[in-house]
Design a protein around this motif. Structure first.
Motif, PDB file in Angstrom:
ATOM      1  N   GLU A  41       0.995  -0.626   0.060  1.00 18.36           N
ATOM      2  CA  GLU A  41      -0.056   0.477   0.138  1.00 18.36           C
ATOM      3  C   GLU A  41       0.801   1.527   0.333  1.00 18.36           C
ATOM      4  N   ILE A  42       0.060   2.879  -0.432  1.00 16.95           N
ATOM      5  CA  ILE A  42       1.046   4.053  -0.602  1.00 16.95           C
ATOM      6  C   ILE A  42       0.311   4.486   0.203  1.00 16.95           C
ATOM      7  N   GLY A  43       1.013   4.810   1.707  1.00 14.50           N
ATOM      8  CA  GLY A  43       1.224   4.712   3.090  1.00 14.50           C
ATOM      9  C   GLY A  43       2.394   6.390   3.740  1.00 14.50           C
ATOM     10  N   VAL A  44       1.777   6.664   4.547  1.00 12.39           N
ATOM     11  CA  VAL A  44       3.394   7.727   4.612  1.00 12.39           C
ATOM     12  C   VAL A  44       3.994   6.741   5.963  1.00 12.39           C
ATOM     13  N   GLY A  45       5.307   6.903   5.552  1.00 13.66           N
ATOM     14  CA  GLY A  45       6.481   6.259   6.208  1.00 13.66           C
ATOM     15  C   GLY A  45       6.412   4.367   5.692  1.00 13.66           C
ATOM     16  N   GLN A  46       5.514   3.894   4.573  1.00 11.33           N
ATOM     17  CA  GLN A  46       6.362   3.030   3.876  1.00 11.33           C
ATOM     18  C   GLN A  46       6.961   3.755   3.115  1.00 11.33           C
ATOM     19  N   PRO A  47       7.864   2.135   1.934  1.00  6.83           N
ATOM     20  CA  PRO A  47       8.315   2.348   1.410  1.00  6.83           C
ATOM     21  C   PRO A  47       8.153   2.671  -0.167  1.00  6.83           C
ATOM     22  N   ALA A  48       8.358   3.815  -1.154  1.00  5.53           N
ATOM     23  CA  ALA A  48       7.870   3.395  -2.341  1.00  5.53           C
ATOM     24  C   ALA A  48       8.281   2.241  -3.326  1.00  5.53           C
TER      25      ALA A  48
END
Length: 862
Positions: A41-48
Motif C-alpha cells: 500500500e501507499i502510505g506515509v512511512g512506507q517505502p515506495a
C-alpha cells in the motif's frame, strides 16, 4: 545388513526416493513466500514500491514536514538570553578573599597557651617595686589612673590593682595599677609619672614559618594558582610583614581590595563559558592586564606584585553567565508560532519518489492526486504446488531411469548416488536466486548445472546423465521462476555428456570441462539476447562470461566430488580407471618385477581389449584395466607359467591334477592381491572372469592318457562367466594373444592364419557357453574378432629374413637334451600339430591348410 537390504530392496529404494523428494522440496522452498503477492500500500512511512514522476502539475499540497523544518529553523536562529549567576560571582570573590586570608594566617607559627599564674599583692609597694614584682610573676604592669591622698607617705605607692591579689590569670596578663598622689597645694608634690609598656606589632613578636613551608601549605588548597605565583605572594607578604614590624603600613589590604575590584568588574560585566579563556588571557598577558595603583610597594616589587595579582584573578575567574533556558524556550516558541504553514507542488516531469524511498504525506498526496499507483494483484503458486512439481520432476526421472537404464536402479548404492546428485542439483538451482539482482540478471548463469552432467557421466552413463537434465531444469524453474535459467540449466546439465563420456586420459577429462564451458557460454548468450535484449539488467556478453565461469567451477568441483563418491561408495569411474592405468601403480610394478613375462603378456592383452571395446562402444578404459590386472595372481607362483620360464618346466614333475590346481589357483591369488591393492571390484572381475569356467584341455588330455575315466570337472576353472561385454573381450583377448604367441613360435604368422586362429578360439568359447551372461551380440563378436586380428597382425608382423637365419620352412630348432616343447602360458606343452601346421615336415596332417587346435589347448590359464 546386506541380506536385509536385498530382501527389502524395493522398500529401501522407495524410501530413498521419498527422502530425496523431501530434501529437494525443503531446499527449493527455503525463503519462498507462498502466499498471494499483494502489492504494498501507499502510505506515509512506507517505502515506495517503484519510481514515481509527476504526469501533471499538482495543487499546492500542505507540507507539514517542510513547515516543521521552517519552524525549527526559526527557533534555532533565536539567540540565547544570558543571565548572571550571583552565586558563581560570590564564589569567585570568596576564593580570592580566602587566598589572602590563608596567606596571612599561614605566615605565623601558632602561639603556645600561656600558663596560669597567681597575681601578687602589689598594694603599698612603690610603682617601681610593683612593676618588678609583676614582671617576676610573668605579668605585665600598666600604670593607670592616680588616687588622691593627703598622706605624703603614700605618695607614689600602689593604691589598688586589677586583677586583685591572689587571683589566677594567664601568664602575660596586664595588671592595671592605681598610684596614690598627694593633692595638698601648700606643699610641693612629686607626681609619679605613669609607667607605660610599649606593645610591638604582631609581625615583630610572633614567630613565622619559612617561605617554603608557607608555599607548600598554600599549594594544598590553592594549587590552581600555581606554585610560582604562590611563591611570589609569600615572598611579597614576608617583605610586607618586615616593613610592618619596622612601623610601616601593610600594602596587602590594598592588594586584596584591588584584586577583588578586578574580579568584580569582570563578573559584573558577565563571563560566558566560551569567553572565559579570553578574559583569563586578558590578565595573563602583561600588555592587556588592567593597571595597578597601590602606594607603598617598593619599586623593585611592583612588576612581580602586578603579575601575581593578575594571575590570581585570572585563575580564580569562572564563567558566571548562563543561558536563561526558560526565557529562551519562550522566545523560540514565539519564533515557531510566527512561521506560516508551508506547501509543496510538483510540475509535470518532476520526480516525486524513488523506489525504496520512505514516503511522506506530500508524496502520498501527490501520488494519490495524480493516480500514479494502481497495481494489479499478482497471484503466485502456493508452496505445496511447487513442492508437487519438484516431486513430479524426480518421479519422471525415476520412471525414465527404470525404463531406459534399469541397471542403474537395481543396486541400493546406485540409488543413493542418484539421490545425492539430485540433492546437489536442487542446491545448484538456488544459486541464481542468491546472486541475481534487479540490475544484474546475467550473473544468474553462473549456476553450476554442468556439475550434474559431469558427475552423472562419470559415475553412471550417458543415458543417466541426459535424464538428470529433467530434474535439473525442473528444480531451476521452481527456484527462479525464470524461463531463461530453466532452459539453460537443462541444457548445461546435458552438454557434458558429449565430452566426458569419451575421455580416456586425465588431460581429456580436464579438457572436457573446458569444452562443456565453451559450449554453454553461447547458449547463455543466446537466451539472454532473446529474452532480455531490451533490458539494462541483461547482457549477452556477461551472460556468456558468467556461464563459462560457472561451468568451469561446477565441472572441476564435480570432479572433486566424484573422487570422494567413488571412494565412499566403491564406484569405478573414469578417473579411478585412469589411476589404475598408470604404469607406476604398485600392483603393476609388482607384476613387472616378479613375473615379467606375464607383465608383457598383460600389456598386449590390454591393448587388444581396449581397441576391441572401443570398436563396439564398450568402455575401453575398463577393458584395458581389467586386462592389465587379470593375471595379477601369477606373481605368487610365476615359475609355473610358461611366459616366465627359462627352460625348466616344473609341471613335468607334477600330476595333471596337481598342475591344474596350481594353474587354477592364480585366480584366487589374484583376487586376494586385488583386495590388498584396493583394486575396484569392477576391474577385479577381469581376474575372476578371464577364464570363466573353461576346461584346461591340455592337462585333461594328459590325464586321459593315464585314466580314461578321469572326471573333466577336475580340470575346469572355478571362475565366473563374463557378465558384461568388457570382461568377455578380456577373455577373448587373453586367449587369442596366448594362442598367437604359440603360433608365432612355430612359423611366420599371417593375417589369414591369425584370423582363423581367432575365429576358432571365439567359436570354442561361444560353444562352451562362456559368453551367455555378457550380452554380446553376434555382430559385436564379429567386430571384436576383426579388431583383435588387426591388433595381432600389427604386433606379429612379418620380419625381414636374414641370411642363415632359421625360417618356418627349415627344420625345427632342436631343444636341449631331455627338454620338451614349452607349455603355452599355463604350463601346457601342446604338440606342433595340436597348434599350427609344421611346414618344415614332421606334421601328421598332410593338408595344406594349417590344422587349428582346439583353442583351449593353447590358451590354458592365460
Amino acid at each position: 545388513m546386506s541380506a536385509w537390504l536385498e530382501e527389502n530392496r524395493t522398500v529401501v529404494h522407495l524410501g530413498i526416493l521419498g527422502l530425496v523428494i523431501i530434501f529437494a522440496s525443503v531446499v527449493l522452498l527455503i525463503g519462498y513466500e507462498g502466499s498471494t503477492d499483494v502489492p504494498p500500500e501507499i502510505g506515509v512511512g512506507q517505502p515506495a514500491p517503484q519510481d514515481f514522476n509527476a504526469n501533471a502539475t499538482t495543487s499546492n499540497i500542505p507540507d507539514p514536514d517542510k513547515t516543521q523544518q521552517e519552524k525549527e529553523l526559526a527557533a534555532e536562529n533565536v539567540p540565547a538570553p544570558f543571565t548572571i549567576v550571583s552565586s558563581t560571582s560570590q564564589r569567585v570573590i570568596n576564593t580570592i578573599n580566602s587566598f589572602f586570608t590563608d596567606l596571612d594566617d599561614g605566615a605565623f607559627k601558632p602561639v603556645e597557651e600561656p600558663a596560669d599564674v597567681t597575681v601578687p599583692n602589689l598594694v603599698g609597694l612603690s610603682a617601681v617595686d610593683a612593676e618588678q614584682a609583676t614582671t617576676n610573676a610573668g605579668l605585665v604592669a600598666e600604670i593607670g589612673s592616680t588616687v588622691d591622698t593627703e598622706d605624703p607617705d603614700k605618695e607614689g605607692t600602689i593604691a589598688s590593682q586589677l586583677p586583685r591579689a591572689n587571683s589566677t590569670v594567664k601568664e602575660g596578663t596586664t595588671v592595671n595599677l592605681f598610684v596614690f598622689r598627694v593633692v595638698d597645694s601648700s606643699t610641693t608634690t612629686t607626681t609619679v609619672p605613669p609607667t607605660t609598656t610599649t606593645t610591638l606589632p604582631e609581625a615583630a613578636t610572633r614567630p613565622r614559618f619559612s617561605v617554603e613551608e608557607q608555599v607548600a601549605e598554600l599549594a594544598k588548597v590553592h594549587a590552581v594558582i600555581g606554585v610560582d605565583i604562590i611563591t611570589n605572594f609569600v615572598e611579597l607578604h614576608e617583605k610586607d610583614l618586615d616593613r610592618v614590624a619596622e612601623g610601616e603600613s601593610s600594602v596587602f589590604p590594598d592588594m586584596q581590595r584591588t584584586a577583588i575590584g578586578w574580579a568584580e568588574d569582570e563578573l559584573t560585566a558577565g563571563i560566558r563559558a566560551n569567553d572565559l579563556n579570553d578574559v583569563q588571557q586578558k590578565y595573563l598577558n602583561p600588555t592587556t592586564r588592567p593597571p595597578m595603583v597601590i602606594v607603598g610597594i617598593p619599586e623593585e616589587d611592583i612588576e612581580t606584585t602586578h603579575q601575581a595579582m593578575a594571575t590570581l584573578v585570572a585563575r580564580r575567574l569562572q564563567s558566571n553567565e548562563d543561558i536563561d533556558r526558560v526565557q529562551w524556550e519562550i522566545d523560540q516558541q514565539a519564533a515557531r508560532d510566527a512561521v506560516p504553514d508551508q506547501t509543496t507542488s510538483f510540475s509535470i516531469g518532476d520526480p516525486i519518489a524513488s523506489e525504496g524511498e520512505i514516503l511522506d504525506s506530500v508524496q502520498v498526496a501527490a501520488i494519490t492526486e495524480l493516480k500514479l499507483y494502481e497495481p494489479e494483484i499478482v497471484i503466485v503458486a502456493p508452496a505445496w504446488a511447487l513442492a508437487a512439481f519438484g516431486a513430479i520432476s524426480i518421479l519422471i526421472f525415476a520412471f525414465l531411469m527404470h525404463r531406459i537404464a534399469p541397471k542403474n536402479t537395481r543396486r541400493t548404492r546406485d540409488i543413493v548416488l542418484l539421490a545425492i546428485i539430485l540433492g546437489i542439483a536442487a542446491l545448484a538451482s538456488r544459486v541464481p536466486g542468491f546472486v541475481t539482482s534487479a540490475d544484474n540478471h546475467s550473473i544468474g548463469y553462473i549456476v553450476p548445472a554442468v556439475a550434474v552432467g559431469v558427475m552423472a557421466s562419470i559415475l553412471f552413463d550417458q543415458r543417466t546423465a541426459l535424464l538428470l537434465a529433467i530434474p535439473m531444469a525442473g528444480f531451476t524453474a521452481i527456484a527462479t521462476t525464470d524461463l531463461t535459467f530453466t532452459v539453460y540449466a537443462g541444457v548445461a546439465a546435458a552438454i557434458p555428456v558429449a565430452f566426458v563420456s569419451s575421455v580416456s586420459t586425465r588431460s581429456q577429462l580436464r579438457l572436457s570441462v573446458l569444452g562443456s564451458a565453451a559450449v554453454v557460454a553461447p547458449v547463455a548468450a543466446g537466451l539472454e539476447f532473446l529474452f532480455w535484449y531490451n533490458s539494462t539488467a541483461g547482457s549477452p556478453w556477461l551472460a556468456a562470461v558468467w556461464a563459462f565461469v560457472g561451468a568451469v567451477i561446477g565441472g572441476f568441483l564435480a570432479q572433486g566430488l566424484v573422487s570422494f563418491m567413488e571412494t565412499a561408495f566403491g564406484v569405478t569411474t573414469t578417473m579411478s580407471l585412469l589411476d589404475l592405468l598408470d604404469r607406476n601403480h604398485p600392483a603393476l610394478q609388482a607384476l613387472e618385477e616378479k613375473a615379467p613375462g606375464t607383465f608383457n603378456h598383460s600389456m598386449l592383452v590390454g591393448s587388444l581389449a581396449g581397441r576391441a571395446a572401443r570398436s563396439i562402444g564398450a568402455d575401453p578404459l575398463l577393458a584395458q584395466a581389467a586386462a592389465w590386472y587379470h593375471d595379477l595372481g601369477k606373481t605368487e607362483n610365476p615359475q609355473y607359467f610358461v611366459e616366465n620360464q627359462l627352460g625348466y618346466n616344473p609341471h613335468d614333475e607334477l600330476t595333471p591334477v596337481e598342475s591344474a590346481q596350481i594353474i587354477r589357483g592364480h585366480v584366487d591369488d589374484g583376487l586376494e592381491l586385488a583386495r590388498q591393492f584396493h583394486i575396484p571390484d569392477t576391474v577385479a572381475n577381469g581376474i575372476q572372469m578371464h577364464h570363466g569356467t573353461s576346461l584346461m584341455r591340455y592337462f585333461y588330455h594328459k590325464a586321459l592318457t593315464e585314466d580314461e575315466a578321469v572326471d573333466p570337472e577336475l580340470f575346469r576353472h572355478h571362475g565366473v562367466k563374463p557378465t558384461r561385454k568388457e570382461m568377455a573381450i578380456v577373455m577373448i583377448s587373453d586367449a587369442t594373444e596366448a594362442a598367437a604367441r604359440a603360433y608365432a613360435q612355430q612359423e611366420q604368422p599371417t593375417e589369414e592364419g591369425l584370423a582363423k586362429l581367432v575365429d576358432a578360439i571365439v567359436s570354442e568359447k561361444l560353444e562352451d557357453g562362456q559368453f551367455d551372461d555378457s550380452s554380446l551380440t553376434f555382430g559385436e563378436l564379429t567386430t571384436i574378432k576383426k579388431e583383435i586380428v588387426a591388433g595381432l597382425s600389427a604386433y606379429y608382423h612379418a620380419r625381414v629374413e636374414y641370411p642363415d637365419f632359421p625360417t618356418g620352412e627349415q627344420a625345427a630348432i632342436p631343444l636341449p637334451d631331455g627338454q620338451k616343447d614349452q607349455p603355452v602360458e599355463d604350463g601346457s606343452t601342446p604338440e606342433v600339430n595340436d597348434t599350427v601346421e609344421d611346414k618344415g615336415g614332421g606334421a601328421e596332417d598332410d593338408d595344406d591348410d594349417p590344422v587349428l587346435p582346439e583353442p583351449s589347448d593353447s590358451v590354458e590359464a592365460t
